[in-house]
Write an enzyme that holds these catalytic residues in place. Structure first.
Site, PDB file in Angstrom:
ATOM      1  N   LYS A 185       0.852  -1.195   0.000  1.00 38.28           N
ATOM      2  CA  LYS A 185       0.000   0.000   0.000  1.00 38.28           C
ATOM      3  C   LYS A 185       0.887   1.245   0.000  1.00 38.28           C
ATOM      4  O   LYS A 185       1.071   1.921   1.008  1.00 38.28           O
ATOM      5  CB  LYS A 185      -0.934  -0.017   1.204  1.00 38.28           C
ATOM      6  CG  LYS A 185      -1.933  -1.166   1.163  1.00 38.28           C
ATOM      7  CD  LYS A 185      -2.775  -1.225   2.421  1.00 38.28           C
ATOM      8  CE  LYS A 185      -3.726  -2.423   2.384  1.00 38.28           C
ATOM      9  NZ  LYS A 185      -4.509  -2.552   3.625  1.00 38.28           N
ATOM     10  N   LYS A 222      -4.561 -14.960  -1.629  1.00 36.05           N
ATOM     11  CA  LYS A 222      -5.520 -14.206  -0.835  1.00 36.05           C
ATOM     12  C   LYS A 222      -6.937 -14.764  -1.021  1.00 36.05           C
ATOM     13  O   LYS A 222      -7.141 -15.730  -1.754  1.00 36.05           O
ATOM     14  CB  LYS A 222      -5.437 -12.718  -1.204  1.00 36.05           C
ATOM     15  CG  LYS A 222      -4.067 -12.105  -0.895  1.00 36.05           C
ATOM     16  CD  LYS A 222      -3.939 -10.691  -1.403  1.00 36.05           C
ATOM     17  CE  LYS A 222      -4.813  -9.718  -0.637  1.00 36.05           C
ATOM     18  NZ  LYS A 222      -4.343  -9.532   0.770  1.00 36.05           N
ATOM     19  N   ASP A 255      -6.013 -12.902   8.913  1.00 34.35           N
ATOM     20  CA  ASP A 255      -6.549 -11.590   8.550  1.00 34.35           C
ATOM     21  C   ASP A 255      -7.805 -11.260   9.349  1.00 34.35           C
ATOM     22  O   ASP A 255      -8.782 -11.995   9.304  1.00 34.35           O
ATOM     23  CB  ASP A 255      -6.856 -11.561   7.052  1.00 34.35           C
ATOM     24  CG  ASP A 255      -7.287 -10.184   6.577  1.00 34.35           C
ATOM     25  OD1 ASP A 255      -6.606  -9.206   6.904  1.00 34.35           O
ATOM     26  OD2 ASP A 255      -8.314 -10.103   5.880  1.00 34.35           O
ATOM     27  N   GLU A 285      -3.483 -16.426   2.950  1.00 34.13           N
ATOM     28  CA  GLU A 285      -4.297 -15.604   3.845  1.00 34.13           C
ATOM     29  C   GLU A 285      -5.578 -16.344   4.198  1.00 34.13           C
ATOM     30  O   GLU A 285      -6.265 -16.863   3.313  1.00 34.13           O
ATOM     31  CB  GLU A 285      -4.631 -14.287   3.152  1.00 34.13           C
ATOM     32  CG  GLU A 285      -5.601 -13.401   3.919  1.00 34.13           C
ATOM     33  CD  GLU A 285      -6.078 -12.229   3.079  1.00 34.13           C
ATOM     34  OE1 GLU A 285      -5.374 -11.216   3.048  1.00 34.13           O
ATOM     35  OE2 GLU A 285      -7.148 -12.350   2.432  1.00 34.13           O
TER      36      GLU A 285
END
Length: 291
Positions: free
Chosen positions: A143, A175, A225, A204
């Site tokens: 990010k 993910k 997560d 994840e």
């Protein structure tokens, strides 16, 4: 403690800065600095000091090398601190001498890079100094502002943080949107390991019900997560007992306040987009010495 999943961004070179600094150079002054060339002769010399208006950790010194080349080597400079060095409010970090027009031409670009990158390193340093001692590996994420990825991750490293993957090619991360196409993590993990042997594979998960499947999938890293603290504690205990070689990572809107609750899980990684996506410019100023 290791400082990266793959390769730490522990240094930068001229080329790492060049593209962005050259873009900033053209953006900031496409023709002339009409204020400075109107007020001062090309022969006018000056001295300027970069002063810290608040404490921090320095990052981005290499930008000045590129700026000096772009300005026709019109200045000479000396940094009194290097990247990753801490400094106090009021300290002089850099002295620049040379063409006054040249100094004014680079001022804003220099400050933009140093304030931004030092802001990241300072914020990271604050988090690491408080929570890193508990054995947590404070990780960055992808990010980042487009084009600034390597610089931002270097700033995290300068602040004492650790680097997650630099890009999609460096390591695999399965993910939720990947797993949605499969009934189990075994098949996607196996496919990646077959096609790219030797690359780390992270998976994840967002619930305890997925844990057993991922433990036996062959993944190198398991990312929990948005787990509650209770479920985190349960998953951490199971992983430490049954699969101690698997790296554990936490994510999900992690802020310094949330780290307090995670501080008991020594050895785990905590990925924090917070380090780079909400960065405040550090207060640094370039001051011209009066004649």
């Amino acid at each position: 403690m290791k400082r990266a999943y793959t390769h730490p961004i522990s240094s930068l070179d001229f080329q790492d800065y060049e593209t962005l600094v050259s873009l900033a150079w053209r953006e900031d002054c496409p023709e002339e600095d009409i204020t400075s060339v109107s007020l001062f002769s090309p022969e006018k010399k000056a001295i300027a000091n970069l002063n810290a208006r608040e404490p921090g950790i320095l990052c981005g010194t290499g930008v000045l090398e590129v700026l000096n080349v772009l300005s026709g080597n019109s200045i000479q400079y000396e940094f009194f601190k290097k990247d990753s060095d801490a400094f106090a409010k009021g300290e002089t970090l850099l002295k620049i001498q040379g063409s006054l027009i040249g100094i004014l031409r680079i001022e804003r670009i220099l400050l933009n890079f140093l304030q931004y990158l030092s802001g990241i390193s300072t914020r990271t340093g604050e988090v690491v100094s408080k929570y890193g001692k508990n054995g947590l590996m404070i990780l960055d994420t992808r990010k980042t502002l487009p084009g600034y990825r390597k610089l931002a991750k270097y700033a995290v490293y300068c602040g004492g943080g650790s680097n997650h993957r630099l890009n999609l090619s460096e390591m695999a991360m399965i993910k939720d949107n990947h797993l949605a196409m499969y009934s189990s993590a075994h098949e996607p993990v196996g496919k990646i390991q077959s096609k790219f042997p030797g690359r780390l594979v992270e998976v994840e998960i967002d619930s305890l019900s997925q844990l057993e499947d991922v433990i036996t999938s062959g993944a190198d890293v398991i990312l929990l997560d948005n787990f509650s603290i209770e479920d985190t504690r349960t998953a951490y205990k199971i992983l430490k007992e049954r699969a101690p070689k698997i790296q554990i990572e936490f994510s999900g809107g992690i802020t310094p306040e949330k780290l307090e609750a995670l501080s008991e899980f020594s050895g785990a990684g905590v990925s924090m987009g917070y380090l780079t996506h909400t960065t405040r410019f550090l207060d640094l100023g370039l001051d011209i010495e009066q004649n």
